[in-house]
Write a protein that holds these residues in place. Structure first.
Motif, PDB file in Angstrom:
ATOM      1  N   THR A  44       0.846  -1.197   0.000  1.00 34.34           N
ATOM      2  CA  THR A  44       0.000   0.000   0.000  1.00 34.34           C
ATOM      3  C   THR A  44       0.878   1.242   0.000  1.00 34.34           C
ATOM      4  N   LYS A  45       0.283   2.372  -0.324  1.00 33.79           N
ATOM      5  CA  LYS A  45       1.023   3.638  -0.309  1.00 33.79           C
ATOM      6  C   LYS A  45       1.540   3.937   1.105  1.00 33.79           C
ATOM      7  N   GLU A  46       0.701   3.607   2.083  1.00 36.89           N
ATOM      8  CA  GLU A  46       1.086   3.886   3.473  1.00 36.89           C
ATOM      9  C   GLU A  46       2.335   3.082   3.860  1.00 36.89           C
ATOM     10  N   GLU A  47       2.393   1.824   3.415  1.00 32.69           N
ATOM     11  CA  GLU A  47       3.550   0.984   3.735  1.00 32.69           C
ATOM     12  C   GLU A  47       4.819   1.522   3.093  1.00 32.69           C
ATOM     13  N   LEU A  48       4.708   1.989   1.855  1.00 29.37           N
ATOM     14  CA  LEU A  48       5.881   2.506   1.146  1.00 29.37           C
ATOM     15  C   LEU A  48       6.332   3.858   1.690  1.00 29.37           C
ATOM     16  N   GLU A  49       5.377   4.641   2.179  1.00 29.61           N
ATOM     17  CA  GLU A  49       5.712   5.973   2.687  1.00 29.61           C
ATOM     18  C   GLU A  49       6.110   5.958   4.158  1.00 29.61           C
ATOM     19  N   GLU A  50       5.942   4.796   4.809  1.00 32.49           N
ATOM     20  CA  GLU A  50       6.289   4.701   6.227  1.00 32.49           C
ATOM     21  C   GLU A  50       7.796   4.888   6.423  1.00 32.49           C
ATOM     22  N   LYS A  51       8.162   5.732   7.329  1.00 36.91           N
ATOM     23  CA  LYS A  51       9.571   5.998   7.594  1.00 36.91           C
ATOM     24  C   LYS A  51      10.202   4.818   8.335  1.00 36.91           C
ATOM     25  N   PRO A  52      11.426   4.479   7.980  1.00 34.69           N
ATOM     26  CA  PRO A  52      12.088   3.371   8.688  1.00 34.69           C
ATOM     27  C   PRO A  52      12.327   3.721  10.145  1.00 34.69           C
ATOM     28  N   LYS A  53      12.381   2.689  10.979  1.00 29.57           N
ATOM     29  CA  LYS A  53      12.613   2.917  12.400  1.00 29.57           C
ATOM     30  C   LYS A  53      14.012   3.504  12.616  1.00 29.57           C
ATOM     31  N   ARG A  54      14.094   4.368  13.584  1.00 27.97           N
ATOM     32  CA  ARG A  54      15.365   5.002  13.899  1.00 27.97           C
ATOM     33  C   ARG A  54      16.353   3.957  14.415  1.00 27.97           C
ATOM     34  N   MET A  55      17.531   3.934  13.810  1.00 28.09           N
ATOM     35  CA  MET A  55      18.555   2.978  14.215  1.00 28.09           C
ATOM     36  C   MET A  55      19.220   3.422  15.514  1.00 28.09           C
ATOM     37  N   GLU A  56      19.448   2.463  16.369  1.00 31.19           N
ATOM     38  CA  GLU A  56      20.144   2.775  17.605  1.00 31.19           C
ATOM     39  C   GLU A  56      21.639   2.934  17.332  1.00 31.19           C
ATOM     40  N   TYR A  57      22.221   3.918  17.973  1.00 34.04           N
ATOM     41  CA  TYR A  57      23.651   4.108  17.820  1.00 34.04           C
ATOM     42  C   TYR A  57      24.387   3.007  18.581  1.00 34.04           C
ATOM     43  N   PRO A  58      25.503   2.553  18.044  1.00 34.80           N
ATOM     44  CA  PRO A  58      26.250   1.497  18.753  1.00 34.80           C
ATOM     45  C   PRO A  58      26.732   1.977  20.105  1.00 34.80           C
ATOM     46  N   LYS A  59      26.815   1.047  21.035  1.00 32.43           N
ATOM     47  CA  LYS A  59      27.232   1.387  22.390  1.00 32.43           C
ATOM     48  C   LYS A  59      28.680   1.862  22.421  1.00 32.43           C
ATOM     49  N   LEU A  60      29.500   1.282  21.529  1.00 39.33           N
ATOM     50  CA  LEU A  60      30.914   1.649  21.498  1.00 39.33           C
ATOM     51  C   LEU A  60      31.085   2.951  20.724  1.00 39.33           C
ATOM     52  N   GLN A  61      31.447   4.011  21.417  1.00 36.04           N
ATOM     53  CA  GLN A  61      31.683   5.282  20.768  1.00 36.04           C
ATOM     54  C   GLN A  61      32.890   5.947  21.415  1.00 36.04           C
ATOM     55  N   GLY A  62      33.336   7.010  20.779  1.00 35.89           N
ATOM     56  CA  GLY A  62      34.420   7.797  21.349  1.00 35.89           C
ATOM     57  C   GLY A  62      35.672   6.989  21.583  1.00 35.89           C
ATOM     58  N   ASP A  63      36.099   6.915  22.833  1.00 33.45           N
ATOM     59  CA  ASP A  63      37.360   6.264  23.176  1.00 33.45           C
ATOM     60  C   ASP A  63      37.313   4.750  23.026  1.00 33.45           C
ATOM     61  N   PHE A  64      36.120   4.170  22.906  1.00 34.22           N
ATOM     62  CA  PHE A  64      36.005   2.711  22.912  1.00 34.22           C
ATOM     63  C   PHE A  64      35.638   2.104  21.565  1.00 34.22           C
ATOM     64  N   LYS A  65      35.436   2.893  20.526  1.00 31.55           N
ATOM     65  CA  LYS A  65      34.898   2.368  19.265  1.00 31.55           C
ATOM     66  C   LYS A  65      35.835   1.356  18.606  1.00 31.55           C
ATOM     67  N   PHE A  66      37.134   1.441  18.854  1.00 29.67           N
ATOM     68  CA  PHE A  66      38.086   0.545  18.186  1.00 29.67           C
ATOM     69  C   PHE A  66      38.086  -0.858  18.774  1.00 29.67           C
ATOM     70  N   TYR A  67      37.410  -1.071  19.905  1.00 30.81           N
ATOM     71  CA  TYR A  67      37.372  -2.415  20.484  1.00 30.81           C
ATOM     72  C   TYR A  67      36.458  -3.352  19.679  1.00 30.81           C
ATOM     73  N   GLY A  68      35.456  -2.808  19.053  1.00 28.49           N
ATOM     74  CA  GLY A  68      34.591  -3.622  18.200  1.00 28.49           C
ATOM     75  C   GLY A  68      33.446  -4.286  18.947  1.00 28.49           C
ATOM     76  N   LYS A  69      32.438  -4.679  18.182  1.00 25.83           N
ATOM     77  CA  LYS A  69      31.231  -5.274  18.752  1.00 25.83           C
ATOM     78  C   LYS A  69      31.509  -6.635  19.379  1.00 25.83           C
ATOM     79  N   SER A  70      32.470  -7.381  18.821  1.00 25.96           N
ATOM     80  CA  SER A  70      32.756  -8.727  19.339  1.00 25.96           C
ATOM     81  C   SER A  70      33.232  -8.678  20.790  1.00 25.96           C
ATOM     82  N   ILE A  71      33.952  -7.611  21.152  1.00 28.32           N
ATOM     83  CA  ILE A  71      34.402  -7.466  22.537  1.00 28.32           C
ATOM     84  C   ILE A  71      33.205  -7.299  23.466  1.00 28.32           C
ATOM     85  N   LEU A  72      32.222  -6.515  23.039  1.00 26.88           N
ATOM     86  CA  LEU A  72      31.015  -6.347  23.853  1.00 26.88           C
ATOM     87  C   LEU A  72      30.286  -7.677  24.044  1.00 26.88           C
TER      88      LEU A  72
END
Length: 221
Positions: free
Chosen positions: A85-113
């Motif tokens: 339907t038009k409504e389904e196509l016009e529906e905005k995608p859900k907002r993506m959550e930002y990864p927990k690893l940011q700033g000083d910790f982003k280089f550790y990677g998701k696997s470490i978490l």
């Protein structure tokens, strides 16, 4: 001369004006049977014009969705898939959550978490201690690769404690070199190196004895 700007706007420009015109012609056919037959032919043509879509999962379903969009949601045909339907196509995608690893910790990677969460779930014991030490060693490697500088163990311990929200603590160890996992690994490496050296010496001695026996045999002749 007629310019493209004066023509009907294309709903999906990547398919071109020819397919758009075919879809408009399909909509004008008098019977549903005729429209459905022409729609199938248009779908095959769309697949030929865009072969890259065949590498995608459920590409046929996607082509039928595109056909319906090209028809401006005004196409009455028998389709193997339900039209969106038009409504389904016009529906905005859900907002993506930002990864927990940011700033000083982003280089550790998701696997470490993920490893940290696994270690938190384990009960106290040798297995949990070994996993925590493995995590800390990998964090140190990741830190050194990303920052191109040496990092002290107390920094790694502090980061581990913060990432685990104070649920994992290695501050009782002076350094990673004094952890069980480090000594176990290095003892194994030393044993392997010693075994290799001993094997090389034995092989060399065997070769000397073999050569001496051949020389003595040749002298007797």
């Amino acid at each position: 001369m007629e310019y493209n700007t004066q023509k009907t706007q294309l709903h999906l420009p990547e398919y071109g004006r020819i397919i758009q015109q075919l879809v408009e012609r399909c909509k004008e056919l008098p019977t549903k049977e005729e429209r459905s037959e022409m729609a199938m032919a248009i779908i095959d043509f769309m697949g030929q014009r865009n072969p890259q879509l065949r590498d995608e999962e459920n590409y046929k379903h996607k082509l039928w969705d595109h056909l319906y969009i090209l028809a401006n949601h005004e196409l009455d045909v028998d389709s193997p898939y339900p039209f969106p339907t038009k409504e389904e196509l016009e529906e905005k995608p859900k907002r993506m959550e930002y990864p927990k690893l940011q700033g000083d910790f982003k280089f550790y990677g998701k696997s470490i978490l993920q490893l940290i969460e696994k270690a938190i779930e384990l009960e106290q014991g040798d297995e949990k201690e070994a996993l925590i030490e493995v995590i800390a060693n990998n964090m140190k490697k990741s830190y050194n690769v990303y920052n191109k500088e040496h990092v002290t163990d107390d920094v790694i311990f502090r980061h581990l404690k913060e990432l685990s929200e104070n649920r994992l603590d290695l501050t009782g160890i002076d350094s990673l070199e004094k952890s069980k996992i480090y000594y176990t690994t290095n003892n194994n490496n030393r044993n392997n190196n010693n075994n290799n050296r001993n094997n090389n010496r034995n092989n060399q001695n065997n070769k000397r004895r073999h050569n001496n026996n051949n020389n003595n045999h040749n002298k007797r002749k």
